[in-house]
Design an enzyme around this catalytic site. Structure first.
Site, short mmCIF file in Angstrom:
data_model
loop_
_atom_site.label_atom_id
_atom_site.label_comp_id
_atom_site.label_asym_id
_atom_site.label_seq_id
_atom_site.Cartn_x
_atom_site.Cartn_y
_atom_site.Cartn_z
N SER A 95 0.84 -1.22 0.00
CA SER A 95 0.00 0.00 0.00
C SER A 95 0.86 1.25 0.00
O SER A 95 0.59 2.22 -0.73
CB SER A 95 -0.88 0.04 1.26
OG SER A 95 -1.89 -0.90 1.18
N ARG A 102 -14.00 -6.73 -10.58
CA ARG A 102 -14.15 -6.02 -9.30
C ARG A 102 -14.97 -4.74 -9.44
O ARG A 102 -14.94 -4.09 -10.48
CB ARG A 102 -12.77 -5.77 -8.70
CG ARG A 102 -12.08 -7.10 -8.43
CD ARG A 102 -10.74 -6.95 -7.77
NE ARG A 102 -10.88 -6.43 -6.42
CZ ARG A 102 -9.85 -6.09 -5.65
NH1 ARG A 102 -8.62 -6.21 -6.12
NH2 ARG A 102 -10.05 -5.65 -4.44
N SER A 125 -13.35 1.77 3.00
CA SER A 125 -12.38 1.38 1.98
C SER A 125 -11.33 2.47 1.80
O SER A 125 -11.64 3.61 1.46
CB SER A 125 -13.09 1.13 0.65
OG SER A 125 -12.16 1.21 -0.42
N ASP A 151 -7.14 -7.65 4.81
CA ASP A 151 -6.36 -8.51 3.92
C ASP A 151 -5.86 -9.78 4.61
O ASP A 151 -5.28 -10.65 3.96
CB ASP A 151 -5.16 -7.74 3.35
CG ASP A 151 -5.62 -6.69 2.34
OD1 ASP A 151 -6.75 -6.80 1.82
OD2 ASP A 151 -4.85 -5.75 2.08
#
Ligand code: S3P
Length: 443
Positions: free
Chosen positions: A23, A139, A182, A330
């Protein structure tokens, strides 16, 4: 298609340094590309996903140079070596520096590349197209299309799925209540907010990872955070950065769990980022009875970093849900493996987001754990897992999902006999060298 084989052998012993944070690597490239001047990103994750972000900005004319060896994550089914540290130099030309790409930008498997780029491209005075692989093309993108359309960008999509064509331009600031927790949605809006006059605000139902906020602040952007609300003041000039990326908690997670569930193990995992928006797995495993010690805490480029010592410990099942979910998002695949090795029942709820990750992780983990003899009930928004003493060896599918492949490889360490995991090239999106590290600990 490559596969890996795993055998229950000795306890895992030794120390490892997991790969750099994915990230943060993405964000370092994005923010440096939008800054004015030369940035240096040390300990960059040279794997397929962040390389998709590098490729995108190179296509838009940003000069990005990579020093150090890396496999770039290509090939080898998870057997690629993690390179010695890779440094990246980025010469940004400001918010309006990116040029119209000649061809569609290929985001590969990377949701972070695609969703965060949407925020940047919404502010550019040109049209561009983003595409991805089969998994990314399934997605949902409406979650970024909706707020960015409210800000003034125009999107064409396949019914809310990639490929996406974005026509950017003049944007207006909004105050957006996101229906999902998110970081990708939040970051896309904050990045688009940089192109607005005035203040753009995002409110999220639970706290998602906050790396974008930390890095924008470090770049000199006026950003305020109050509880679940983040506001950014537009039209700032971003300062170039010199950052060292901490190692990835989400990659460390496989070895944290392995150390805890393989009898007799003791694994030291070095220099791991423990940003509290990411470390739900530590709290959950501790509550399940894991012997985890955090040592040598320090700060690296504004992120807390520690060494984690994971020792074998019998676990007990528990209920998991609520605001723990985004902090563990995750890590659910590997958490399911830990739950399968625990005594009693683990119930995960409130985790519907798992259905729209690189695979439907609720369905994938339920199907693959069942093959190993575990009793699993699939819920709409989670799973119920009955732990068992020993797992059965099985022929496992990865669904092209790196975290399913690596989690099931760790599950194989608890099985009597040989477990095969097929379709493991996906491991290179985040963790080239995974198998090599595991094998070193088994020796
Ligand atoms: C990420 C955010 C999370 C996470 C993903 C990386 C990021 O996705 O699952 O692997 O870097 O912002 P969501 O924002 O969709 O929850």
């Amino acid at each position: 298609m490559s596969e890996i084989r795993v055998r229950h052998t000795n306890p895992l012993r030794g120390e490892i340094t997991p790969p750099p944070d994915k990230s943060i690597s993405h964000r370092a490239i994005i923010l440096s590309s939008l800054a004015e001047g030369k940035s240096i990103v040390r300990n960059f994750l040279h794997a397929e996903d962040p390389m998709s972000t590098v490729g995108a900005f190179r296509q838009m004319g940003v000069e990005i140079e990579i020093q150090g060896q890396g496999s770039g994550g290509k090939g080898q089914g998870g057997r690629g070596e993690v390179s010695s540290p890779v440094a990246v130099t980025i010469t940004g030309k400001g918010l309006d520096g990116p040029r119209r790409p000649q061809e569609a930008i290929d985001c590969g498997n990377s949701g972070t590349t695609m969703r965060l780029l949407c925020g940047v491209l919404a502010g550019q005075p040109f049209s561009s197209t983003l595409k991805g692989d089969a998994s990314l093309s399934r997605r949902p993108m409406k979650r970024v299309i909706e707020p960015l359309t409210q800000m003034g960008a125009v999107f064409q999509s396949e019914n809310g799925h990639p490929p996406l064509t974005i026509t950017g331009g003049e944007l207006k600031s909004i105050s957006y209540n996101s229906p999902v927790a998110s970081a990708q949605v939040k970051s896309a809006i904050l990045l688009a907010g940089l192109y607005c006059d005035g203040i753009t605000t995002v409110n999220e139902p639970e706290k998602s990872r906050d790396h974008t906020e930390r890095m924008l602040r470090a770049a000199g952007v006026d950003i305020s955070i109050e509880g679940l609300t983040v506001s950014v003041k537009g039209r700032a000039v971003l300062r170039p950065c010199e950052i060292t990326v901490p190692n990835d908690f989400s990659s460390a997670a496989f070895f944290i769990a392995a150390g805890v569930i393989v009898p007799g193990s003791e694994v030291l995992i070095r220099n791991v980022g423990i940003n509290s928006t990411r470390t739900g797995l530590l709290d959950i495993l501790k509550a399940m009875g894991a012997d985890l010690r955090l040592e040598n805490e320090k700060e690296v480029s504004g992120e807390p970093v520690v060494d984690i010592l994971a020792r074998y410990s019998p676990l007990s099942g528990m209920d998991i849900g609520g605001d723990m979910v985004p902090r563990t998002i995750d890590e659910f695949p590997i958490l399911c493996v830990a739950a399968a090795s625990a005594r009693g029942r683990t119930k995960i709820t409130g985790a519907k987001e798992l259905r729209v990750k690189e695979s439907d992780r609720i369905a994938s983990m339920a199907a693959e754990l069942r093959k190993t003899g575990v009793d699993v009930e699939e819920l709409e928004d989670g799973l119920i897992i009955e732990g068992r003493e020993k797992l059965k060896p099985a022929f496992i599918q990865s669904y092209g999902d790196h975290r399913i492949a690596m989690s099931m490889a760790i599950a194989g360490l608890r099985a009597e006999g040989e477990t095969t995991i097929s379709d493991t090239d996906c491991i290179n999106t985040s963790f080239p060298g995974f198998m090599g590290m595991l094998e070193r600990l088994q020796r």
